[in-house]
Design a protein around this motif. Structure first.
Motif, PDB file in Angstrom:
ATOM      1  N   GLN A  31      26.217  52.345  41.291  1.00  0.00           N
ATOM      2  CA  GLN A  31      27.093  53.202  41.544  1.00  0.00           C
ATOM      3  C   GLN A  31      28.330  52.873  41.902  1.00  0.00           C
ATOM      4  N   ILE A  32      28.355  51.520  42.800  1.00  0.00           N
ATOM      5  CA  ILE A  32      29.459  50.779  43.021  1.00  0.00           C
ATOM      6  C   ILE A  32      30.001  49.807  41.984  1.00  0.00           C
ATOM      7  N   THR A  33      29.573  49.753  40.958  1.00  0.00           N
ATOM      8  CA  THR A  33      30.016  48.722  39.944  1.00  0.00           C
ATOM      9  C   THR A  33      30.775  49.453  38.999  1.00  0.00           C
ATOM     10  N   PRO A  34      31.712  48.955  38.263  1.00  0.00           N
ATOM     11  CA  PRO A  34      32.290  47.685  38.224  1.00  0.00           C
ATOM     12  C   PRO A  34      33.125  47.405  39.319  1.00  0.00           C
ATOM     13  N   TRP A  35      32.987  46.165  39.855  1.00  0.00           N
ATOM     14  CA  TRP A  35      34.213  45.877  41.104  1.00  0.00           C
ATOM     15  C   TRP A  35      35.223  45.333  40.377  1.00  0.00           C
ATOM     16  N   ILE A  36      35.542  44.856  39.242  1.00  0.00           N
ATOM     17  CA  ILE A  36      36.802  44.181  38.804  1.00  0.00           C
ATOM     18  C   ILE A  36      36.409  44.820  37.268  1.00  0.00           C
ATOM     19  N   ALA A  37      37.592  45.348  36.750  1.00  0.00           N
ATOM     20  CA  ALA A  37      37.534  45.801  35.426  1.00  0.00           C
ATOM     21  C   ALA A  37      38.964  45.856  34.816  1.00  0.00           C
ATOM     22  N   HIS A  38      39.160  45.432  33.731  1.00  0.00           N
ATOM     23  CA  HIS A  38      40.545  45.482  33.232  1.00  0.00           C
ATOM     24  C   HIS A  38      41.507  44.575  34.097  1.00  0.00           C
ATOM     25  N   MET A  45      34.487  48.488  47.032  1.00  0.00           N
ATOM     26  CA  MET A  45      33.893  47.220  46.694  1.00  0.00           C
ATOM     27  C   MET A  45      35.008  46.131  46.113  1.00  0.00           C
ATOM     28  N   GLY A  46      35.500  46.761  45.081  1.00  0.00           N
ATOM     29  CA  GLY A  46      36.361  45.671  44.343  1.00  0.00           C
ATOM     30  C   GLY A  46      37.546  45.115  45.295  1.00  0.00           C
ATOM     31  N   TRP A  47      38.069  46.281  45.996  1.00  0.00           N
ATOM     32  CA  TRP A  47      39.263  45.570  46.864  1.00  0.00           C
ATOM     33  C   TRP A  47      38.776  45.093  47.975  1.00  0.00           C
ATOM     34  N   SER A  48      37.590  45.287  48.528  1.00  0.00           N
ATOM     35  CA  SER A  48      36.938  44.496  49.481  1.00  0.00           C
ATOM     36  C   SER A  48      36.532  43.013  49.102  1.00  0.00           C
TER      37      SER A  48
END
Length: 67
Positions: A31-38, A45-48
């Motif tokens: 549920q917390i993915t994707p962390w980095i996309a495009h 989580m991506g920003w962390s």
């Protein structure tokens, strides 16, 4: 200043890893993915993750104090 950023980066990394472990244990990791996309961070989580990388880079670049 270097020591401050190392401590801050370490604490942030530990919190990030603990959060990921909690999500895995609860079965909600996907549920917390994707962390980095495009080529941009997505969600908390991506920003962390990006913040951790930036803090470690700053901690490694700052020169040590000279006496």
């Amino acid at each position: 200043m270097k020591k401050f950023f190392k401590i801050l980066a370490s604490i942030t990394t530990i919190i990030f890893i603990a959060t990921v472990i909690v999500f895995i244990m609860n079965g909600k990791f996907w549920q917390i993915t994707p962390w980095i996309a495009h080529n941009r961070p997505q969600g908390v989580m991506g920003w962390s993750f990006c913040t951790i990388i930036v803090l470690w880079i700053i901690a490694l670049i700052i020169p040590k104090k000279r006496k």
